[in-house]
Design a protein around this motif. Sequence first.
Motif, PDB file in Angstrom:
ATOM      1  N   UNK A 141       0.861  -1.409  -0.039  1.00  0.00           N
ATOM      2  CA  UNK A 141       0.103   0.004   0.053  1.00  0.00           C
ATOM      3  C   UNK A 141       0.831   1.382  -0.051  1.00  0.00           C
ATOM      4  N   UNK A 142       0.392   2.219  -0.677  1.00  0.00           N
ATOM      5  CA  UNK A 142       0.787   3.655  -0.732  1.00  0.00           C
ATOM      6  C   UNK A 142       0.291   4.368   0.566  1.00  0.00           C
ATOM      7  N   UNK A 143       1.256   5.142   1.220  1.00  0.00           N
ATOM      8  CA  UNK A 143       0.857   5.617   2.536  1.00  0.00           C
ATOM      9  C   UNK A 143       1.152   7.149   2.341  1.00  0.00           C
ATOM     10  N   UNK A 144       0.369   8.152   3.390  1.00  0.00           N
ATOM     11  CA  UNK A 144       0.860   9.464   3.545  1.00  0.00           C
ATOM     12  C   UNK A 144       0.928   9.460   5.095  1.00  0.00           C
ATOM     13  N   UNK A 145       0.697  10.797   5.560  1.00  0.00           N
ATOM     14  CA  UNK A 145       0.779  10.914   6.907  1.00  0.00           C
ATOM     15  C   UNK A 145       2.135  10.118   7.614  1.00  0.00           C
ATOM     16  N   UNK A 333       3.324  14.808   1.027  1.00  0.00           N
ATOM     17  CA  UNK A 333       4.270  13.602   0.962  1.00  0.00           C
ATOM     18  C   UNK A 333       3.877  12.224   0.844  1.00  0.00           C
ATOM     19  N   UNK A 334       4.251  11.259   0.061  1.00  0.00           N
ATOM     20  CA  UNK A 334       3.713  10.002  -0.249  1.00  0.00           C
ATOM     21  C   UNK A 334       4.679   9.099  -0.093  1.00  0.00           C
ATOM     22  N   UNK A 335       4.638   7.742   0.539  1.00  0.00           N
ATOM     23  CA  UNK A 335       5.655   6.807   0.993  1.00  0.00           C
ATOM     24  C   UNK A 335       5.069   5.549   0.433  1.00  0.00           C
ATOM     25  N   UNK A 336       6.195   4.529  -0.207  1.00  0.00           N
ATOM     26  CA  UNK A 336       5.811   3.325  -0.483  1.00  0.00           C
ATOM     27  C   UNK A 336       6.991   2.719  -0.229  1.00  0.00           C
ATOM     28  N   UNK A 337       6.700   1.719   1.071  1.00  0.00           N
ATOM     29  CA  UNK A 337       7.581   0.673   1.381  1.00  0.00           C
ATOM     30  C   UNK A 337       7.192  -0.598   0.578  1.00  0.00           C
TER      31      UNK A 337
END
Length: 515
Positions: A141-145, A333-337
């Motif tokens: 999943x892509x995440x924000x926050x 800003x967006x984060x994808x682990x």
Amino acid sequence: MKKIWRLIYSRVFIVLLLLLVTILTILWVVTSVATYFPAFLAFLQFFSIVIAISIVNRPMNASFKLTWILFVMGIPIFGALFYFILQSNIETRRYRKNFQKQAKLLKEYGHTSYKVMSGLGKKDKEQLKLANYMSEHVGYALHANSDAKYYSSGEAWFEDLLTDLRQAKNHIFMEYYIVDFGYMWDTILEVLKEKAAQGVEVRFMYDGMNSLNTLPYSYYKRLREMGIKAKVFSQIIPALSTIHNNRDHRKITVIDGQIAYTGGANLADEYINRIERFGYWKDANIKVTGEAVANFTLMFLQMWNFDEKTENRDMAYMEEHYERESDVVESDSYFLAYGESPFDNDAVAKRVYLDMFQSAQDSIDIMTPYLVLDDEMQESLIYAAKRGVKVRILLPHIYDKQMPYLVARTDFELYLKAGIEIYEFLPGFVHSKVVLVDGQMASVGTVNLDFRSFYLNFECGLYIYNHKQVMADITRDFEESLAQSERITLLGFRKHYPWYKRAAGAVMAMVSPLL
């Protein structure tokens, strides 16, 4: 003389000796049977043709197909026989089945929420392609926050890692490729023992390759005696199996589901320059906090449960992540682990890099210890350079292994002619795995630009979009590193790189996909 005896009694020598005995036994049996039954030899010749045809029709990268066919046809009869033994190994099949089962959990917990996809779409619709692929087809999943901090050296990363480990309240999950005795591991181990004694759940997992040269074979039992839940991924045993070629190369720390670390650094003193092996050891790591930690928790639990035979309540940790998620996107800003598995038939890490290269408008900056690419990756980088994107690659000046050094240089002229800039970091060894595109998107993790990371190992990384501080820090790291580097020119390379190294690299390149 002492070194010779030490080698003879070492675990590496014993394992290799037993493997050699196994191979020689197979050769002796086949040769003996063929001597008394000539028809058996004809059958094996037919069998070699069947194997070659099956390789051509297998859904695998073209470089792997070519290498396997060279092996099968280059060693008549025995090449096909060994290929069949390696591919049909029971242990390999068991691992594949277990990880495919674990992969279902990824898709169950890996869907990006509508609020996050909607927020990203308003910011940059181009970014939705990668986010959709990961969410709908892979399970990340892509995440924000969330927030992140970039570390350009192992020393700075280690200092913050220790601070956060000491403040753990609920659980600590750690998964590393290399663990070696010394200041770094001794310091971390003291913290883990202390936390376990306080009632914090501590889980530690390391790759079985350590049992060959750094840790005692049953070291995990010693850790369990300290109150630490410990596991080893795929212990090395003297058996013919492709599973030994699939290593857990990930580096993950998750603390209380609130903080996660990943990057190039393992748990050994060279990674923080307490000892010197190949000059100054340059490594990059990253810390992430907030909702994006969920994917690292999921990746760790997937690996931890690869050999579990009974159901457990580990997915309760993922439920906790969902309970903490906000209903509102509070940042831009967006984060994808993301993780890479050799058993999912999808080169996830490679797809991340390709998506970045193909979307580049102005610049592509790469730090990697190894540069051994397949045709698709090569063409993507070369095309980017030819369409006007400034492509810069930072490599080590002092290498840890000769083979990747020689193989990488077989393609240097190809890159340099296309306008790609190649630099060597003069102070020592670059172990960082960082890609920065247009100063706006980046990936930091464990993924090297080589066949092993893209196809054979378990890997992980963090893709970041539009985090101004992280992008500025990575940009600064590149510029400062390039200032300490030597640029390789086409004329200089042709003049100073000797023919015998070119020849050695060309030969090694033929088998590099399997190594």
